[in-house]
Write a protein that holds these residues in place. Sequence first.
Motif, PDB file in Angstrom:
ATOM      1  N   SER A  84      90.885  25.205 -22.881  1.00 44.67           N
ATOM      2  CA  SER A  84      91.415  26.548 -23.142  1.00 44.67           C
ATOM      3  C   SER A  84      91.264  26.909 -24.614  1.00 44.67           C
ATOM      4  N   ARG A  85      91.525  25.953 -25.472  1.00 43.83           N
ATOM      5  CA  ARG A  85      91.410  26.177 -26.912  1.00 43.83           C
ATOM      6  C   ARG A  85      89.974  26.527 -27.294  1.00 43.83           C
ATOM      7  N   ASP A  86      89.025  25.861 -26.666  1.00 41.88           N
ATOM      8  CA  ASP A  86      87.626  26.116 -27.003  1.00 41.88           C
ATOM      9  C   ASP A  86      87.165  27.469 -26.490  1.00 41.88           C
ATOM     10  N   VAL A  87      87.654  27.884 -25.314  1.00 36.71           N
ATOM     11  CA  VAL A  87      87.278  29.191 -24.773  1.00 36.71           C
ATOM     12  C   VAL A  87      87.824  30.313 -25.658  1.00 36.71           C
ATOM     13  N   LEU A  88      89.076  30.147 -26.107  1.00 33.66           N
ATOM     14  CA  LEU A  88      89.723  31.207 -26.865  1.00 33.66           C
ATOM     15  C   LEU A  88      89.413  31.148 -28.360  1.00 33.66           C
ATOM     16  N   LEU A  89      89.342  29.937 -28.905  1.00 30.11           N
ATOM     17  CA  LEU A  89      89.162  29.782 -30.350  1.00 30.11           C
ATOM     18  C   LEU A  89      88.039  28.791 -30.655  1.00 30.11           C
ATOM     19  N   PRO A  90      86.821  29.094 -30.257  1.00 32.76           N
ATOM     20  CA  PRO A  90      85.724  28.138 -30.439  1.00 32.76           C
ATOM     21  C   PRO A  90      85.350  27.896 -31.893  1.00 32.76           C
ATOM     22  N   ASP A  91      85.718  28.833 -32.773  1.00 34.42           N
ATOM     23  CA  ASP A  91      85.354  28.691 -34.182  1.00 34.42           C
ATOM     24  C   ASP A  91      86.359  27.872 -34.980  1.00 34.42           C
ATOM     25  N   VAL A  92      87.480  27.531 -34.358  1.00 35.09           N
ATOM     26  CA  VAL A  92      88.497  26.736 -35.051  1.00 35.09           C
ATOM     27  C   VAL A  92      88.167  25.256 -34.875  1.00 35.09           C
ATOM     28  N   PRO A  93      87.914  24.533 -35.958  1.00 38.60           N
ATOM     29  CA  PRO A  93      87.506  23.125 -35.822  1.00 38.60           C
ATOM     30  C   PRO A  93      88.663  22.229 -35.390  1.00 38.60           C
ATOM     31  N   LEU A  94      88.325  21.157 -34.716  1.00 42.71           N
ATOM     32  CA  LEU A  94      89.325  20.159 -34.359  1.00 42.71           C
ATOM     33  C   LEU A  94      89.713  19.358 -35.595  1.00 42.71           C
ATOM     34  N   ARG A  95      90.984  18.968 -35.653  1.00 42.32           N
ATOM     35  CA  ARG A  95      91.479  18.184 -36.776  1.00 42.32           C
ATOM     36  C   ARG A  95      91.986  16.842 -36.263  1.00 42.32           C
ATOM     37  N   LEU A  96      92.219  15.938 -37.220  1.00 39.96           N
ATOM     38  CA  LEU A  96      92.652  14.595 -36.851  1.00 39.96           C
ATOM     39  C   LEU A  96      93.958  14.632 -36.059  1.00 39.96           C
ATOM     40  N   ARG A  97      94.831  15.565 -36.415  1.00 41.32           N
ATOM     41  CA  ARG A  97      96.123  15.645 -35.723  1.00 41.32           C
ATOM     42  C   ARG A  97      95.982  16.056 -34.259  1.00 41.32           C
ATOM     43  N   ASP A  98      94.832  16.651 -33.922  1.00 41.91           N
ATOM     44  CA  ASP A  98      94.620  17.046 -32.525  1.00 41.91           C
ATOM     45  C   ASP A  98      94.530  15.837 -31.597  1.00 41.91           C
ATOM     46  N   LEU A  99      94.295  14.661 -32.172  1.00 36.96           N
ATOM     47  CA  LEU A  99      94.285  13.440 -31.362  1.00 36.96           C
ATOM     48  C   LEU A  99      95.653  13.156 -30.752  1.00 36.96           C
ATOM     49  N   LEU A 100      96.710  13.752 -31.320  1.00 34.74           N
ATOM     50  CA  LEU A 100      98.061  13.566 -30.778  1.00 34.74           C
ATOM     51  C   LEU A 100      98.169  14.102 -29.352  1.00 34.74           C
ATOM     52  N   HIS A 101      97.275  15.007 -28.992  1.00 33.17           N
ATOM     53  CA  HIS A 101      97.312  15.547 -27.627  1.00 33.17           C
ATOM     54  C   HIS A 101      96.963  14.475 -26.591  1.00 33.17           C
ATOM     55  N   LEU A 102      96.378  13.383 -27.047  1.00 34.24           N
ATOM     56  CA  LEU A 102      96.051  12.281 -26.150  1.00 34.24           C
ATOM     57  C   LEU A 102      97.188  11.272 -26.043  1.00 34.24           C
ATOM     58  N   ALA A 103      98.265  11.472 -26.813  1.00 34.76           N
ATOM     59  CA  ALA A 103      99.386  10.522 -26.820  1.00 34.76           C
ATOM     60  C   ALA A 103      99.998  10.300 -25.432  1.00 34.76           C
ATOM     61  N   PRO A 104     100.189  11.371 -24.623  1.00 32.57           N
ATOM     62  CA  PRO A 104     100.757  11.138 -23.284  1.00 32.57           C
ATOM     63  C   PRO A 104      99.905  10.210 -22.426  1.00 32.57           C
ATOM     64  N   VAL A 105      98.588  10.231 -22.615  1.00 33.01           N
ATOM     65  CA  VAL A 105      97.715   9.349 -21.840  1.00 33.01           C
ATOM     66  C   VAL A 105      98.012   7.889 -22.177  1.00 33.01           C
ATOM     67  N   LEU A 106      98.213   7.610 -23.469  1.00 33.31           N
ATOM     68  CA  LEU A 106      98.532   6.248 -23.891  1.00 33.31           C
ATOM     69  C   LEU A 106      99.945   5.867 -23.470  1.00 33.31           C
ATOM     70  N   ALA A 107     100.873   6.828 -23.541  1.00 38.56           N
ATOM     71  CA  ALA A 107     102.265   6.550 -23.190  1.00 38.56           C
ATOM     72  C   ALA A 107     102.429   6.242 -21.705  1.00 38.56           C
ATOM     73  N   ALA A 108     101.504   6.752 -20.889  1.00 38.73           N
ATOM     74  CA  ALA A 108     101.613   6.543 -19.439  1.00 38.73           C
ATOM     75  C   ALA A 108     101.607   5.069 -19.061  1.00 38.73           C
ATOM     76  N   ALA A 109     100.974   4.237 -19.900  1.00 39.35           N
ATOM     77  CA  ALA A 109     100.883   2.806 -19.599  1.00 39.35           C
ATOM     78  C   ALA A 109     102.218   2.100 -19.775  1.00 39.35           C
ATOM     79  N   PHE A 110     103.181   2.743 -20.461  1.00 42.56           N
ATOM     80  CA  PHE A 110     104.441   2.070 -20.784  1.00 42.56           C
ATOM     81  C   PHE A 110     105.654   2.711 -20.128  1.00 42.56           C
TER      82      PHE A 110
END
Length: 337
Positions: free
Chosen positions: A86-112
């Motif tokens: 959704s972010r890419d469709v709406l805001l394709p010119d906004v670059p990804l930042r290191l903090r955007d990796l936090l969006h993957l945190a729930p995937v890692l948390a699922a193991a615990f």
Amino acid sequence: MIDPLIVLLIGFSVIGLGILLVAHLFFMDTVQKTRRGMAACAALTLLLVGLQLQHLQHLSSGADLLNSGPYAFMLCAVPAAFYLFSRDVLLPDVPLRLRDLLHLAPVLAAAFLPPNWVAVMSFVVGAGYSVWLARLVYGMRRNVGRFRFEMFFFGLFALIAVGVLALVIALPWTGAPLFYRAYAAAIGVSVALVISVLLIYPQILTDIHEAARLAYANSTLKGVDVEGRLEALNSLMTRDKLYCNENLSLALLAEAMNLSAHQLSELINSRFGVSFPRYIRELRVAEAKAILSRDQRSSALSVGMMCGFGSQSAFYAAFREVTGESPAAFRKKQPTA
């Protein structure tokens, strides 16, 4: 009776998701796409297909999916893939930042986390992304021609998500089987909604992307002779009728006017109050109305083709969008010679 319907929805969604993925990657050329956006689209599609296949496995064997590692992973990865796409469709010119990796945190948390908590976390995070998307679309309301349509569309998705979230919270009392069936049905209905909207309003992604760029980007018209460019645009449209070219795009017209695509898009929106796709559709429909008024013999398809529409369905959708009636209904109102 319920299970056969669920199986039907699962089959429909798997096929529909495949068609949507192919259409987005290879045929939706009017939408600005990046590699990360296409990767997120592919990931979201494959995750949803994987979930539906897992649901089918439960229906056939009674498998306990919440205690399955692959199911928990896909459950938590879907919201992140949805956000990135959704972010890419709406805001394709906004670059990804290191903090955007936090969006993957729930995937890692699922193991615990316990199985029930994994489901709750997945839908709470998904609800948060839905709120973010709704706020983003609401901020574009001045630039979106069909703002109420988009909000109604997102509202239906929100209702579906809230219903499934309620079942997740009620898991200790309702049991996992009901959740699996409801989630499978929700995915199937959501895919049907997406396909229906794209059939009714094929330009929705293009219009939303243009509206988002205009709503959240800085002005690109500084130092541009706006009045001179408007005169050039008027000449290209009224004298040369470039809108009758089926292959006309924002980039091609911008090149003909010695502007960037972003500058032309902002120029049209700021002066005419519509996005580029809507601007071209209105010109094509105006041309079609003129032809329909004076020519009672040509078919609607040939009229649409003469005005730059690539198909009869696109012509009918645009004509109804602009005038509120079909080409045939409009033609019947015209006096005969």
